[in-house]
Design a protein around this motif. Structure first.
Motif, short mmCIF file in Angstrom:
data_model
loop_
_atom_site.label_atom_id
_atom_site.label_comp_id
_atom_site.label_asym_id
_atom_site.label_seq_id
_atom_site.Cartn_x
_atom_site.Cartn_y
_atom_site.Cartn_z
N ALA A 79 8.58 1.70 7.57
CA ALA A 79 9.40 1.55 6.36
C ALA A 79 9.55 0.08 5.97
CB ALA A 79 10.77 2.18 6.58
N ASP A 80 9.49 -0.83 6.97
CA ASP A 80 9.62 -2.26 6.64
C ASP A 80 8.25 -2.89 6.36
OD1 ASP A 80 8.49 -2.35 9.12
OD2 ASP A 80 10.09 -3.49 10.08
N LEU A 81 7.24 -2.05 6.13
CA LEU A 81 5.87 -2.47 5.76
C LEU A 81 5.13 -3.17 6.89
CD1 LEU A 81 6.46 -3.69 2.07
CD2 LEU A 81 5.93 -1.39 2.89
N ARG A 82 5.65 -3.04 8.12
CA ARG A 82 4.97 -3.66 9.27
C ARG A 82 3.85 -2.76 9.77
NH1 ARG A 82 9.84 -6.51 11.11
NH2 ARG A 82 9.11 -8.48 11.98
N LEU A 83 2.72 -3.42 10.07
CA LEU A 83 1.64 -2.72 10.76
C LEU A 83 1.81 -2.97 12.25
CD1 LEU A 83 -0.88 -1.09 10.11
CD2 LEU A 83 -2.15 -3.21 9.91
N ASP A 84 2.21 -4.19 12.57
CA ASP A 84 2.64 -4.52 13.94
C ASP A 84 3.69 -5.61 13.80
OD1 ASP A 84 1.41 -7.09 13.82
OD2 ASP A 84 -0.51 -6.23 14.38
N ARG A 85 4.12 -6.20 14.91
CA ARG A 85 5.24 -7.14 14.85
C ARG A 85 4.95 -8.34 13.95
NH1 ARG A 85 8.18 -10.75 17.87
NH2 ARG A 85 6.45 -11.42 19.18
N ARG A 86 3.68 -8.73 13.87
CA ARG A 86 3.32 -9.95 13.13
C ARG A 86 2.59 -9.70 11.82
NH1 ARG A 86 4.70 -14.90 15.79
NH2 ARG A 86 5.04 -14.41 17.97
N THR A 87 2.18 -8.47 11.59
CA THR A 87 1.31 -8.20 10.44
C THR A 87 1.94 -7.13 9.54
OG1 THR A 87 -0.49 -8.49 12.02
CG2 THR A 87 -1.11 -7.78 9.82
N PHE A 88 1.99 -7.44 8.26
CA PHE A 88 2.55 -6.52 7.27
C PHE A 88 1.44 -6.13 6.29
CE2 PHE A 88 7.12 -7.35 8.02
CZ PHE A 88 7.02 -8.45 8.85
N VAL A 89 1.58 -4.98 5.68
CA VAL A 89 0.64 -4.59 4.62
C VAL A 89 1.47 -4.17 3.41
CG1 VAL A 89 -1.36 -3.19 4.00
CG2 VAL A 89 -0.96 -3.75 6.39
N VAL A 90 1.16 -4.75 2.25
CA VAL A 90 2.03 -4.58 1.08
C VAL A 90 1.18 -4.22 -0.15
CG1 VAL A 90 3.86 -5.68 -0.30
CG2 VAL A 90 3.43 -6.47 2.04
N GLY A 91 1.73 -3.39 -1.03
CA GLY A 91 1.06 -3.07 -2.30
C GLY A 91 0.05 -1.95 -2.13
N ASP A 92 -0.98 -1.96 -2.96
CA ASP A 92 -1.99 -0.89 -2.91
C ASP A 92 -2.74 -0.87 -1.57
OD1 ASP A 92 -1.42 -0.07 -5.43
OD2 ASP A 92 -3.35 -0.64 -6.33
N ALA A 93 -2.67 -1.98 -0.83
CA ALA A 93 -3.41 -2.05 0.44
C ALA A 93 -2.87 -1.08 1.48
CB ALA A 93 -3.39 -3.48 0.99
N ASP A 94 -1.62 -0.61 1.31
CA ASP A 94 -1.12 0.38 2.27
C ASP A 94 -0.82 1.69 1.56
OD1 ASP A 94 1.53 0.63 1.28
OD2 ASP A 94 2.06 -1.26 2.24
N ARG A 95 -0.40 2.66 2.35
CA ARG A 95 -0.12 3.97 1.76
C ARG A 95 1.38 4.23 1.62
NH1 ARG A 95 -2.15 7.99 5.22
NH2 ARG A 95 -3.15 6.52 6.62
N ALA A 96 2.19 3.16 1.80
CA ALA A 96 3.64 3.37 1.81
C ALA A 96 4.16 3.90 0.49
CB ALA A 96 4.35 2.07 2.16
N GLY A 97 3.63 3.35 -0.62
CA GLY A 97 4.16 3.73 -1.93
C GLY A 97 3.54 5.00 -2.48
N GLU A 98 2.67 5.60 -1.72
CA GLU A 98 1.95 6.74 -2.24
C GLU A 98 2.87 7.94 -2.34
OE1 GLU A 98 -1.96 8.28 -0.46
OE2 GLU A 98 -2.20 6.52 -1.72
N ALA B 28 0.76 -11.23 5.81
CA ALA B 28 0.96 -10.08 4.92
C ALA B 28 -0.36 -9.78 4.23
CB ALA B 28 2.03 -10.39 3.88
N VAL B 29 -0.88 -8.60 4.47
CA VAL B 29 -2.15 -8.20 3.85
C VAL B 29 -1.82 -7.55 2.50
CG1 VAL B 29 -4.21 -6.76 4.09
CG2 VAL B 29 -3.14 -7.77 6.14
N CYS B 30 -2.22 -8.22 1.43
CA CYS B 30 -1.92 -7.72 0.07
C CYS B 30 -3.23 -7.69 -0.71
CB CYS B 30 -0.93 -8.64 -0.64
SG CYS B 30 0.53 -9.06 0.32
N LEU B 31 -4.26 -7.12 -0.12
CA LEU B 31 -5.61 -7.20 -0.69
C LEU B 31 -5.90 -6.12 -1.72
CD1 LEU B 31 -7.60 -8.12 2.55
CD2 LEU B 31 -6.97 -9.64 0.66
N GLY B 32 -4.90 -5.33 -2.06
CA GLY B 32 -5.12 -4.30 -3.08
C GLY B 32 -6.06 -3.23 -2.57
#
Ligand SMILES: Cc1cc2nc3c(=O)[nH]c(=O)nc-3n(C[C@H](O)[C@H](O)[C@H](O)COP(=O)(O)OP(=O)(O)OC[C@H]3O[C@@H](n4cnc5c(N)ncnc54)[C@H](O)[C@@H]3O)c2cc1C
Length: 372
Positions: free
Chosen positions: A252-271, A99-103
């Motif tokens: 929608a499930d924050l997946r970038l691929d099957r094994r990698t997720f991106v969460v928080g400010d590091a992705d654009r999901a919550g924008e 899970a990439v949560c690097l802000g």
């Protein structure tokens, strides 16, 4: 199985604490962060006026985590094909799930002179730099320009105005925003309240003003030049270097691929409305989005005609719920009303204000802290 959480900000730490509870005992959980503490970043502006706050908003990771191994290092790259994370100092780490949560970092949009002449606000060191520069350059009079009136910008402007008044200083505080309102991604009532408060504090608010270039003495905007002594830039965010400066769109499930997720400010999901169209079209869209949000909020608060049966839970009305043994239904809002502790009964583990009693979190465990 090895699960990696990259970054221990709000997203990374919340996720890691949840995984500590949910992962099977034989799974390895590793958290990589570039500092040995969690920074409560949304309070960092307070350290401008009250430097002692800096201690209270840094929470040692080995106290906040139980079973996770904490690696203090800087992530320099994520190779999703090889399922490997590269570190600045230590050996690369393989993962099964990551899970990439690097802000995010501060975005400068290539505006000439902006990065070299401004101070950002992301870390405690930035707050200290702003405070020092304020006393060095603006104490006897002068102008502080705050660029960007999102949440961090309005809070910085408010803190600086309060600091000026407390210290009997004479600086002008100018808040510049490209869109037509302060806190542009919030409802109009919130925007009005923020605007009124800032005006009461004597902040000079200039909306619909775009910064075009900066020299060591002047901020050039499309509505005229502003001479300044200190420029604080909170005008936008970009992805971490380790992600090539990108904030990827995720599913929608924050997946970038099957094994990698991106969460928080590091992705654009919550924008929500960042990057919304400018001008009249943007204003119309923002008003419409505000109306939809208000309607949704009213619907959430309206009692249901009869309790809704949910797996492991019964919902009497939204905002007030009872959780059964199976825990909190996933699709309910995460937090109850302020002061409502009912959401904790389902066994969720959020990092909450109460955890920081006395400026330190409750002692929770003995996570191992390693530098590789
Ligand atoms: C002054 C200010 C006021 C704010 N006010 C509010 C507010 O009132 N309400 C609100 O909702 N939001 C607010 N925010 C935004 C909020 O703080 C962020 O949305 C939130 O912190 C994002 O959490 P995150 O975990 O995604 O990222 P972050 O909190 O940024 O965490 C990222 C973590 O990753 C670490 N890290 C970064 N890069 C690397 C790397 N390469 N290698 C290893 N570790 C790395 C960082 O040290 C950090 O620990 C504010 C932000 C600021 C700056």
């Amino acid at each position: 199985m090895r699960v990696l959480v990259l970054g221990a900000g709000y997203a990374g730490l919340t996720l890691a604490r949840d995984l500590e509870r949910r992962l099977p005992a034989d799974a390895d959980l590793t958290v990589v962060n570039d500092a040995p503490h969690h920074l409560v970043q949304h309070e960092v502006h307070r350290a401008i006026r009250r430097p002692a706050v800096a201690d209270a908003i840094r929470v040692p990771l080995d106290e906040a985590l139980d079973r996770a191994e904490v690696v203090v290092d800087r992530v320099t790259g994520v190779d999703r094909d090889a399922r490997t994370v590269e570190l600045a100092e230590g050996d690369a780490i393989d993962y099964d799930y990551c899970a990439v949560c690097l802000g995010a970092e501060t975005a400068y949009y290539g505006i000439p002179g902006l990065e070299s002449h401004s101070v950002p606000l992301k870390r405690v060191a930035d707050a200290k730099a702003i405070r020092d520069r304020f006393f060095d350059d603006c104490d006897e009079g002068g102008t502080v320009v705050v660029g960007g009136a999102g949440l961090s910008g309005v809070q910085v402007a408010g803190e600086l105005a309060a600091l000026r008044d407390e210290e009997g200083a004479h600086a002008d505080i100018v808040l510049v925003e490209q869109l037509d309102a302060v806190a542009p991604s919030f409802d109009e009532s919130f925007q009005r309240a923020v605007r009124d408060e800032l005006l009461d504090r004597g902040v000079d608010i200039r909306t619909e003003t775009t910064v075009e270039s900066v020299t060591d003495a002047t901020v050039a905007t499309d509505t005229g030049d502003i001479d300044y002594d200190l420029l604080v830039w909170t005008g936008g965010i970009a992805g971490d270097e380790a992600m090539g400066g990108e904030r990827p769109a995720v599913r929608a499930d924050l997946r970038l691929d099957r094994r990698t997720f991106v969460v928080g400010d590091a992705d654009r999901a919550g924008e929500r409305l960042r990057g919304a169209p400018r001008g009249e079209d943007g204003r119309r869209k923002r008003r419409r989005a505000g109306r939809v949000r208000d309607r949704r909020r009213r619907e959430r608060l309206r009692p249901a005609a009869r309790p809704l049966p949910l797996r492991g839970a019964r919902l009497d009305c939204l905002g007030r719920r009872r959780c059964g043994r199976a825990g909190r239904p996933e699709h309910l809002p995460r937090e109850g009303r302020e002061g409502d502790e009912s959401h904790r009964r389902g066994g969720t583990s959020h990092l909450r204000r109460g955890d920081f009693a006395g400026g330190r979190p409750r002692r929770r465990g003995t996570a191992r802290l390693t530098r590789r």
